[in-house]
Design a protein around this motif. Structure first.
Motif, PDB file in Angstrom:
ATOM      1  N   THR A  12      73.746  27.248  12.704  1.00 12.11           N
ATOM      2  CA  THR A  12      73.525  26.055  13.395  1.00 12.11           C
ATOM      3  C   THR A  12      73.172  24.847  12.531  1.00 12.11           C
ATOM      4  OG1 THR A  12      71.060  26.656  13.425  1.00 12.11           O
ATOM      5  CG2 THR A  12      72.320  27.280  15.353  1.00 12.11           C
ATOM      6  N   THR A  13      73.454  23.686  13.057  1.00 12.10           N
ATOM      7  CA  THR A  13      73.156  22.528  12.252  1.00 12.10           C
ATOM      8  C   THR A  13      71.521  22.211  12.333  1.00 12.10           C
ATOM      9  OG1 THR A  13      73.169  21.029  14.363  1.00 12.10           O
ATOM     10  CG2 THR A  13      75.405  21.672  12.928  1.00 12.10           C
ATOM     11  N   GLY A  14      70.989  21.356  11.656  1.00 14.53           N
ATOM     12  CA  GLY A  14      69.511  21.017  11.552  1.00 14.53           C
ATOM     13  C   GLY A  14      69.035  20.489  12.868  1.00 14.53           C
ATOM     14  N   SER A  15      69.976  19.791  13.815  1.00 14.10           N
ATOM     15  CA  SER A  15      69.477  19.183  15.036  1.00 14.10           C
ATOM     16  C   SER A  15      69.615  20.297  16.033  1.00 14.10           C
ATOM     17  CB  SER A  15      70.288  18.085  15.559  1.00 14.10           C
ATOM     18  OG  SER A  15      71.624  18.449  15.503  1.00 14.10           O
ATOM     19  N   GLU A  16      70.588  21.336  16.199  1.00 17.17           N
ATOM     20  CA  GLU A  16      70.721  22.468  16.811  1.00 17.17           C
ATOM     21  C   GLU A  16      69.546  23.383  16.648  1.00 17.17           C
ATOM     22  OE1 GLU A  16      75.551  22.474  16.977  1.00 17.17           O
ATOM     23  OE2 GLU A  16      74.594  23.683  15.673  1.00 17.17           O
ATOM     24  N   ARG A  17      69.257  23.762  15.557  1.00 13.01           N
ATOM     25  CA  ARG A  17      67.952  24.507  15.020  1.00 13.01           C
ATOM     26  C   ARG A  17      66.588  23.942  15.721  1.00 13.01           C
ATOM     27  NH1 ARG A  17      68.678  24.176   9.789  1.00 13.01           N
ATOM     28  NH2 ARG A  17      70.527  25.468  10.152  1.00 13.01           N
ATOM     29  N   ALA A  18      66.453  22.710  15.394  1.00 14.85           N
ATOM     30  CA  ALA A  18      65.327  21.992  15.813  1.00 14.85           C
ATOM     31  C   ALA A  18      65.273  22.233  17.490  1.00 14.85           C
ATOM     32  CB  ALA A  18      65.194  20.523  15.659  1.00 14.85           C
ATOM     33  N   ALA A  19      66.471  21.963  18.150  1.00 14.05           N
ATOM     34  CA  ALA A  19      66.395  22.325  19.687  1.00 14.05           C
ATOM     35  C   ALA A  19      66.114  23.811  19.878  1.00 14.05           C
ATOM     36  CB  ALA A  19      67.661  21.672  20.203  1.00 14.05           C
ATOM     37  N   LEU A  64      72.817  25.108  24.535  1.00 15.87           N
ATOM     38  CA  LEU A  64      72.503  23.559  24.384  1.00 15.87           C
ATOM     39  C   LEU A  64      73.524  22.700  25.080  1.00 15.87           C
ATOM     40  CD1 LEU A  64      71.156  24.037  20.772  1.00 15.87           C
ATOM     41  CD2 LEU A  64      69.760  23.979  22.756  1.00 15.87           C
ATOM     42  N   GLY A  65      73.352  21.621  25.350  1.00 16.77           N
ATOM     43  CA  GLY A  65      74.078  20.632  25.961  1.00 16.77           C
ATOM     44  C   GLY A  65      73.962  19.644  24.553  1.00 16.77           C
ATOM     45  N   VAL A  66      75.160  19.135  24.156  1.00 19.34           N
ATOM     46  CA  VAL A  66      75.279  18.077  23.120  1.00 19.34           C
ATOM     47  C   VAL A  66      75.522  16.703  23.677  1.00 19.34           C
ATOM     48  CG1 VAL A  66      76.214  17.182  21.006  1.00 19.34           C
ATOM     49  CG2 VAL A  66      75.772  19.887  21.262  1.00 19.34           C
ATOM     50  N   ARG A  67      74.468  15.605  23.842  1.00 21.50           N
ATOM     51  CA  ARG A  67      74.948  14.494  24.423  1.00 21.50           C
ATOM     52  C   ARG A  67      75.943  13.683  23.765  1.00 21.50           C
ATOM     53  NH1 ARG A  67      72.230  14.581  29.157  1.00 21.50           N
ATOM     54  NH2 ARG A  67      70.053  15.489  29.174  1.00 21.50           N
ATOM     55  N   ALA A  68      76.364  12.548  24.674  1.00 22.94           N
ATOM     56  CA  ALA A  68      77.308  11.791  23.753  1.00 22.94           C
ATOM     57  C   ALA A  68      76.710  11.005  22.643  1.00 22.94           C
ATOM     58  CB  ALA A  68      77.890  10.650  24.774  1.00 22.94           C
ATOM     59  N   ASP A  69      75.318  10.785  22.566  1.00 22.76           N
ATOM     60  CA  ASP A  69      74.712  10.269  21.424  1.00 22.76           C
ATOM     61  C   ASP A  69      74.069  11.130  20.187  1.00 22.76           C
ATOM     62  OD1 ASP A  69      72.580  11.260  22.594  1.00 22.76           O
ATOM     63  OD2 ASP A  69      71.559   9.565  23.184  1.00 22.76           O
ATOM     64  N   GLY A  70      74.600  12.429  20.699  1.00 19.86           N
ATOM     65  CA  GLY A  70      74.024  13.328  19.415  1.00 19.86           C
ATOM     66  C   GLY A  70      72.942  14.026  19.811  1.00 19.86           C
ATOM     67  N   GLY A  71      72.015  13.747  20.678  1.00 18.88           N
ATOM     68  CA  GLY A  71      71.195  14.577  21.333  1.00 18.88           C
ATOM     69  C   GLY A  71      71.573  15.651  21.911  1.00 18.88           C
ATOM     70  N   HIS A  72      70.344  16.762  22.019  1.00 22.26           N
ATOM     71  CA  HIS A  72      70.488  18.095  22.749  1.00 22.26           C
ATOM     72  C   HIS A  72      69.741  18.130  23.909  1.00 22.26           C
ATOM     73  CE1 HIS A  72      72.266  18.633  18.490  1.00 22.26           C
ATOM     74  NE2 HIS A  72      72.962  19.489  19.087  1.00 22.26           N
ATOM     75  N   THR A  73      70.270  18.980  24.635  1.00 20.92           N
ATOM     76  CA  THR A  73      69.197  19.478  25.794  1.00 20.92           C
ATOM     77  C   THR A  73      69.241  20.833  26.147  1.00 20.92           C
ATOM     78  OG1 THR A  73      68.644  18.849  28.199  1.00 20.92           O
ATOM     79  CG2 THR A  73      70.951  18.750  27.373  1.00 20.92           C
ATOM     80  N   VAL A  74      68.430  21.558  26.646  1.00 22.60           N
ATOM     81  CA  VAL A  74      68.629  23.097  26.891  1.00 22.60           C
ATOM     82  C   VAL A  74      69.108  23.147  28.112  1.00 22.60           C
ATOM     83  CG1 VAL A  74      67.500  25.240  27.376  1.00 22.60           C
ATOM     84  CG2 VAL A  74      66.913  23.605  25.393  1.00 22.60           C
ATOM     85  N   LEU A  75      70.398  23.788  28.191  1.00 21.88           N
ATOM     86  CA  LEU A  75      70.988  24.060  29.514  1.00 21.88           C
ATOM     87  C   LEU A  75      70.768  25.433  30.064  1.00 21.88           C
ATOM     88  CD1 LEU A  75      74.573  22.888  28.550  1.00 21.88           C
ATOM     89  CD2 LEU A  75      72.770  21.592  29.878  1.00 21.88           C
ATOM     90  N   LEU A  76      70.754  26.520  29.357  1.00 27.98           N
ATOM     91  CA  LEU A  76      70.203  27.832  29.584  1.00 27.98           C
ATOM     92  C   LEU A  76      69.488  28.389  28.575  1.00 27.98           C
ATOM     93  CD1 LEU A  76      73.591  28.994  30.825  1.00 27.98           C
ATOM     94  CD2 LEU A  76      71.738  28.262  32.382  1.00 27.98           C
ATOM     95  N   GLY A  77      68.071  28.615  28.737  1.00 29.30           N
ATOM     96  CA  GLY A  77      67.033  29.168  27.676  1.00 29.30           C
ATOM     97  C   GLY A  77      67.142  30.870  27.901  1.00 29.30           C
ATOM     98  N   PRO A  78      66.376  31.509  27.174  1.00 29.40           N
ATOM     99  CA  PRO A  78      66.817  32.796  26.856  1.00 29.40           C
ATOM    100  C   PRO A  78      66.419  33.687  28.243  1.00 29.40           C
ATOM    101  CG  PRO A  78      65.206  32.189  25.072  1.00 29.40           C
ATOM    102  CD  PRO A  78      65.654  30.817  26.090  1.00 29.40           C
ATOM    103  N   ALA A  79      65.404  33.275  29.230  1.00 26.81           N
ATOM    104  CA  ALA A  79      65.101  33.869  30.432  1.00 26.81           C
ATOM    105  C   ALA A  79      66.092  33.596  31.332  1.00 26.81           C
ATOM    106  CB  ALA A  79      63.908  33.320  30.973  1.00 26.81           C
TER     107      ALA A  79
END
Length: 134
Positions: free
Chosen positions: A70-77, A87-102
């Motif tokens: 993973t990249t640094g930003s993916e690791r942080a997420a 994870l979802g990667v947004r157009a601005d490079g940000g991340h959001t969790v789409l599906l977590g472990p549970a």
């Protein structure tokens, strides 16, 4: 308003490379290691053909990586959520969790259930239906 999701990154709870993959396989066989994203994408020997077909239908590119890739930003997420995670990667490079472990565990290895859950998460998070596929 949040930027649209333009890429999906699935992060396995396993390391890549020969040693990492062998460690996971042995741990899995002994019941010591589990990765519910691995259960969705792979059968006993190789990647599921259903997975490849499903990924091709999605409106965004899906990239699968191991935790040590993973990249640094993916690791942080994923550090905030745990693994495995999608994870979802947004157009601005940000991340959001789409599906977590549970959520991934609840899919019980089903590609069809994964597609349904991911499409629902993309609808909520602003997945870009017109995003170019790579």
């Amino acid at each position: 308003m949040a930027e649209p999701v333009v890429e999906v990154v699935g992060v396995y709870d396993a390391d890549g490379g020969v040693v990492g993959e062998l460690t996971y396989v042995v741990g899995h066989l002994l019941g010591r290691t589990e990765c519910s994203l691995c259960d969705v994408t792979h059968g006993p020997v190789r990647r599921k053909p259903d997975w490849d077909a499903m990924a091709a239908r999605l409106p965004v590119v899906v990239r699968l990586v191991h935790r040590n890739e993973t990249t640094g930003s993916e690791r942080a997420a994923h550090d905030a959520t745990g693994l495995p995670v999608v994870l979802g990667v947004r157009a601005d490079g940000g991340h959001t969790v789409l599906l977590g472990p549970a959520a991934l565990r609840a899919l019980e290895g089903s590609v069809a259930a994964f597609e349904t859950a991911l499409r629902a998460a993309l609808a909520v998070e602003g997945g870009a239906p017109g995003s170019p596929r790579r």
